[in-house]
Write an enzyme that holds these catalytic residues in place. Sequence first.
Site, PDB file in Angstrom:
ATOM      1  N   CYS A   1     -12.590   7.179  -5.477  1.00 32.94           N
ATOM      2  CA  CYS A   1     -13.173   7.850  -6.640  1.00 32.94           C
ATOM      3  C   CYS A   1     -12.704   9.308  -6.644  1.00 32.94           C
ATOM      4  O   CYS A   1     -12.820   9.994  -5.621  1.00 32.94           O
ATOM      5  CB  CYS A   1     -14.696   7.776  -6.577  1.00 32.94           C
ATOM      6  SG  CYS A   1     -15.523   8.757  -7.856  1.00 32.94           S
TER       7      CYS A   1
ATOM      8  N   ASP B   1     -13.423   2.745  -4.009  1.00 34.09           N
ATOM      9  CA  ASP B   1     -13.652   1.857  -5.142  1.00 34.09           C
ATOM     10  C   ASP B   1     -12.887   0.572  -4.860  1.00 34.09           C
ATOM     11  O   ASP B   1     -11.789   0.600  -4.296  1.00 34.09           O
ATOM     12  CB  ASP B   1     -13.128   2.474  -6.445  1.00 34.09           C
ATOM     13  CG  ASP B   1     -14.016   3.596  -6.960  1.00 34.09           C
ATOM     14  OD1 ASP B   1     -15.232   3.506  -6.790  1.00 34.09           O
ATOM     15  OD2 ASP B   1     -13.469   4.549  -7.540  1.00 34.09           O
TER      16      ASP B   1
ATOM     17  N   VAL C   1      10.008  -8.213  -8.945  1.00 32.98           N
ATOM     18  CA  VAL C   1       9.553  -7.269  -7.935  1.00 32.98           C
ATOM     19  C   VAL C   1       9.424  -8.013  -6.608  1.00 32.98           C
ATOM     20  O   VAL C   1       8.939  -9.148  -6.565  1.00 32.98           O
ATOM     21  CB  VAL C   1       8.233  -6.572  -8.339  1.00 32.98           C
ATOM     22  CG1 VAL C   1       7.075  -7.543  -8.433  1.00 32.98           C
ATOM     23  CG2 VAL C   1       7.897  -5.430  -7.385  1.00 32.98           C
ATOM     24  N   GLU C   2       9.883  -7.410  -5.551  1.00 33.47           N
ATOM     25  CA  GLU C   2       9.805  -8.013  -4.220  1.00 33.47           C
ATOM     26  C   GLU C   2       8.363  -7.851  -3.732  1.00 33.47           C
ATOM     27  O   GLU C   2       7.804  -6.757  -3.765  1.00 33.47           O
ATOM     28  CB  GLU C   2      10.819  -7.316  -3.299  1.00 33.47           C
ATOM     29  CG  GLU C   2      11.058  -8.023  -1.993  1.00 33.47           C
ATOM     30  CD  GLU C   2       9.984  -7.722  -0.983  1.00 33.47           C
ATOM     31  OE1 GLU C   2       9.480  -8.687  -0.371  1.00 33.47           O
ATOM     32  OE2 GLU C   2       9.644  -6.538  -0.797  1.00 33.47           O
TER      33      GLU C   2
END
Length: 151
Positions: free
Chosen positions: A49, A56, A71-72
């Site tokens: 936060c 959070d 994306v790897e």
Amino acid sequence: MSDNTPLHLGQASSLPASPEEAVLDYVPNPRGQSRYMVRFAAPEFTSLCPVTGQPDFAHLVIDYVPDRTIVESKSLKLFLGSFRNHCGFHEDVTVGIGERLVAEMKPVWLRIGGYWYPRGGIPIDVFWQSGAQPDGVWIPEQGVASYRGRG
């Protein structure tokens, strides 16, 4: 974004200190002739936060239709983990992750759902997508129920 040589794949990699320092690796789409959807779920995502510095927690779901690259997953895991010490409002964190992936990977389409657990007694869900869903691709619901507490 690294060049076509993955930085993390098959290598020992430590958690980046911040999202800005995290390097996302992209590799050529092995099924570039097909339109399909990829889903990543991160049910234990954490950030801090920006007001209190308290943790959070969220369940993130990232769906995308790749174009030339994907994306790897190890680099994505490290990128998401780098938020553990990052202060940001739910909206900024969720949308920022989506925008970075779109800017670097350039998918046909991407959406992210951030299903945040209650802060101050109020759960916050944040949704973002890069545009209209593409035709001809099966896009299932994200399947994360609204927060119900103990009920």
